[in-house]
Design a protein around this motif. Structure first.
Motif, PDB file in Angstrom:
ATOM      1  N   VAL A  51      38.788  34.195  40.422  1.00  0.00           N
ATOM      2  CA  VAL A  51      38.006  34.258  39.189  1.00  0.00           C
ATOM      3  C   VAL A  51      38.475  35.395  38.284  1.00  0.00           C
ATOM      4  N   PHE A  52      38.687  36.570  38.862  1.00  0.00           N
ATOM      5  CA  PHE A  52      39.030  37.748  38.051  1.00  0.00           C
ATOM      6  C   PHE A  52      40.271  37.555  37.174  1.00  0.00           C
ATOM      7  N   PRO A  53      41.370  36.975  37.680  1.00  0.00           N
ATOM      8  CA  PRO A  53      42.539  36.796  36.806  1.00  0.00           C
ATOM      9  C   PRO A  53      42.240  36.004  35.534  1.00  0.00           C
ATOM     10  N   GLY A  54      41.275  35.127  35.594  1.00  0.00           N
ATOM     11  CA  GLY A  54      40.919  34.345  34.412  1.00  0.00           C
ATOM     12  C   GLY A  54      40.209  35.143  33.341  1.00  0.00           C
ATOM     13  N   THR A  55      39.788  36.361  33.674  1.00  0.00           N
ATOM     14  CA  THR A  55      39.093  37.217  32.704  1.00  0.00           C
ATOM     15  C   THR A  55      40.017  38.260  32.086  1.00  0.00           C
TER      16      THR A  55
END
Length: 296
Positions: A208-212
């Motif tokens: 999830v974090f890489p998408g932010t």
């Protein structure tokens, strides 16, 4: 068969080649001249922050009682202050402290905001509600006022200024990252990761974090300019660097007492702060315009 093969080869050659994402980004970013100018100035001022103390024409803390409040001249291109200290040397040396304070505060506030935003957006429910309500309470106060209150409670000093600026940075990043997480966690690859047994912690930080990151990079670059302005304001008000330290806000604070007789003491540090904040804002705008698919 040969005609078919030739036709397929011609069709394949006619298809547009996929562009390298990095080259595509550079091409789009360089089309925004103001953002490129901002980036160039940021690189320049960061270099000055690293080597500034070693290239100052005068000792930034050396008194010269024969040149008190001297205006700009070939000897002192930006004049001297009430103690005869060279203003140009003090601003060069102060770049390290001013930028270091702002960047450290931004990194601390961003890290805390990202973690809270990830937790709120990923888990939702009561955890999300609690974190967002705390952020709403913090949003009720102007950022600089909240920083002043924090520094007034824990005491003045550069370290405490970093803490104060970092704290009022947290809620904005928490809300931005939470919004990005809500979009990303509904993607198919996140659902697949959960279905094959990935732990919540791994799913949150690895998938999830890489998408932010896109939202994170843009808002961090724009936040640094605000952090420089806030840290300088706190030093100007007497909460940050002491008047003996070469720091842009402190230099500006000293100069206000001589605004009528020596305006160069206010003009030059104010100009440097203005240009630096403007450069970070232009760079952040350029990143947003380049990375935001809605604008493209």
């Amino acid at each position: 068969m040969s005609e078919t093969t030739t036709s397929q080869t011609a069709s394949a050659e006619a298809l547009p080649k996929a562009q390298n994402p990095a080259k595509q980004f550079i091409k789009k970013f360089t089309q925004r001249k103001s953002a490129v100018a901002g980036l160039a100035f940021i690189i320049f001022i960061l270099i000055i922050a690293v080597i500034g103390p070693s290239i100052t024409p005068y000792n930034p803390n050396a008194y010269d009682y024969n040149a008190l409040l001297a205006g700009p001249s070939p000897q002192h291109i930006w004049g001297t202050d009430e103690f005869g200290r060279d203003v140009f040397s003090r601003i060069l040396a102060g770049a390290q402290l001013s930028l270091g304070t702002a960047l450290t505060a931004s990194v601390i506030g961003t890290a805390a905001g990202v973690v809270l935003g990830l937790i709120a957006g990923f888990f939702g429910g009561i955890v999300d509600s609690f974190i967002m309500r705390v952020c709403d309470v913090m949003f009720a106060f102007p950022g600089i006022l909240l920083a002043i209150a924090i520094v007034a409670i824990i005491g003045p000093g550069i370290t405490n200024v970093m803490i104060g600026v970092a704290v009022f940075t947290v809620p904005s990043f928490a809300r931005i990252i939470r919004g990005a997480v809500l979009e990303v966690k509904s993607e198919l690859y996140v659902e697949v990761a959960q279905s094959i047994g990935c732990s919540r912690l791994r799913t949150m930080f690895v998938h999830v974090f890489p998408g932010t990151l896109q939202a994170l990079i843009v808002n961090f670059s724009m936040n640094v300019g605000g952090a420089i302005l806030s840290a300088s304001s706190l030093s100007f008000l007497g909460f940050g660097a002491s008047v003996t330290q070469a720091e842009w806000g402190a230099i500006l604070s000293q100069g206000r007492n001589y605004l009528a007789t020596a305006p160069h003491l206010v003009f030059f540090p104010g100009l440097v702060i203005f240009l630096t904040v403007l450069a970070f804002n232009l760079f952040g705008d350029g990143l947003r315009d380049t990375l935001d698919p809605k604008l493209n």
